[in-house]
Design an enzyme around this catalytic site. Structure first.
Site, PDB file in Angstrom:
ATOM      1  N   SER A  40      23.964 -67.193  45.772  1.00 54.40           N
ATOM      2  CA  SER A  40      22.972 -67.832  46.640  1.00 54.40           C
ATOM      3  C   SER A  40      23.374 -67.822  48.111  1.00 54.40           C
ATOM      4  O   SER A  40      22.514 -67.755  48.996  1.00 54.40           O
ATOM      5  CB  SER A  40      22.735 -69.273  46.178  1.00 54.40           C
ATOM      6  OG  SER A  40      23.962 -69.984  46.086  1.00 54.40           O
ATOM      7  N   HIS A 248      23.500 -75.832  50.692  1.00 47.74           N
ATOM      8  CA  HIS A 248      23.554 -74.443  51.125  1.00 47.74           C
ATOM      9  C   HIS A 248      23.346 -74.404  52.644  1.00 47.74           C
ATOM     10  O   HIS A 248      22.775 -75.341  53.219  1.00 47.74           O
ATOM     11  CB  HIS A 248      22.475 -73.600  50.442  1.00 47.74           C
ATOM     12  CG  HIS A 248      22.777 -73.295  49.016  1.00 47.74           C
ATOM     13  ND1 HIS A 248      22.573 -74.203  47.996  1.00 47.74           N
ATOM     14  CD2 HIS A 248      23.289 -72.176  48.430  1.00 47.74           C
ATOM     15  CE1 HIS A 248      22.937 -73.659  46.843  1.00 47.74           C
ATOM     16  NE2 HIS A 248      23.378 -72.436  47.082  1.00 47.74           N
TER      17      HIS A 248
END
Length: 269
Positions: A40, A248
């Protein structure tokens, strides 16, 4: 007389040829053919995803896409995918590397350590020891599982493209160090410190593995310093953002954190 004429003629030839040599064009740089592999953090999760990429959630704001947009390589493909382990990168992504690939970036290893479950445990555990136990398990995987996965990925790339430049971009620390944090939903200071230490453990293991197999590790922790969650200017998505974006990098994190580190690594000899 001959002893003096030969050096003089040599000097005259050098003077006559020097302008032509200086004017000769430099050899054209070989075209860059770039493939991005990973999880990711390579896909760009945390920035706006391209719906066409489905569950992989690749984004035009990822560091591979940003670099490609800036440099216009002869070819570019990203097969990075949210949630990918090193085993999945080896099985599904490495095959996109071809003999004419000249540049490969890899970010992988976080999911091998149980990144998501460890963060979940530390977010909801009633006591610190439950979190710390989960972190220790993640650190063991970082030392003993993640390096093997990265090595296998690099070996797979080398078999496909023996002369490609391989950059392994690591992971930032998620939290700004310090006891104070007014962001709701983040773990307490003891847990944040343990999670940052786990990121250091993973990066150290990946750096060692990359170096052993002609990969170049790119440490992004310095680029993100001062921009972790709990800072005044975070480049990591904090709670209460929904999964998978939470924890993230933001679009700014990819642009101002990952991309400059990537650029600098390519310019190092």
């Amino acid at each position: 007389m001959r002893r003096f004429l030969v050096p003089l003629l040599t000097c005259a030839l050098l003077v006559a040829l020097a302008p032509a040599a200086l004017a000769a064009p430099a050899p054209a740089a070989a075209p860059v053919r770039y493939v991005a592999l990973g999880d990711s953090y390579a896909a760009g999760v945390g920035a706006r995803p391209d719906p066409a990429t489905g569950d992989c959630r690749r984004s035009d704001a990822s560091y591979p896409a940003l670099w490609a947009a800036r440099h216009a390589p002869a070819s570019f493909v990203s097969v990075a995918c949210s949630g990918a382990t090193s085993g999945e990168v080896i099985a599904r992504q490495v095959r996109t590397v071809s003999a004419d690939t000249t540049l490969v970036t890899i970010t992988v290893g976080g999911n091998d350590t149980g990144f998501g479950p460890v963060l979940a445990a530390c977010s909801v555990a009633r006591d610190d020891e439950t979190c710390l136990r989960a972190v220790r398990g993640g650190e063991r995987a970082a030392r003993w599982v993640a390096p093997g996965g990265l090595i296998s990925t690099i070996v797979g790339v080398r078999l496909q493209a023996p002369d490609a430049t391989i950059l392994v971009l690591g992971y930032p620390r998620l939290f700004e160090p310090g006891a104070d944090c007014d962001v709701p939903g983040v773990p307490n200071a003891v847990r944040r410190e343990a999670l940052n230490r786990a990121a250091d453990t993973l990066d150290a293991a990946l750096a060692d593995a990359a170096g052993r197999f002609r990969g170049r590790f790119v440490d992004v922790r310095g680029a993100f310093a001062g921009h972790g969650i709990c800072s005044a200017d975070p480049w990591i998505t904090p709670p209460p953002a929904a999964a998978p974006a939470v924890y993230h990098p933001t679009g700014q994190g990819y642009r101002d954190g990952y991309l400059p580190a990537f650029e600098a690594a390519l310019h190092r000899p």
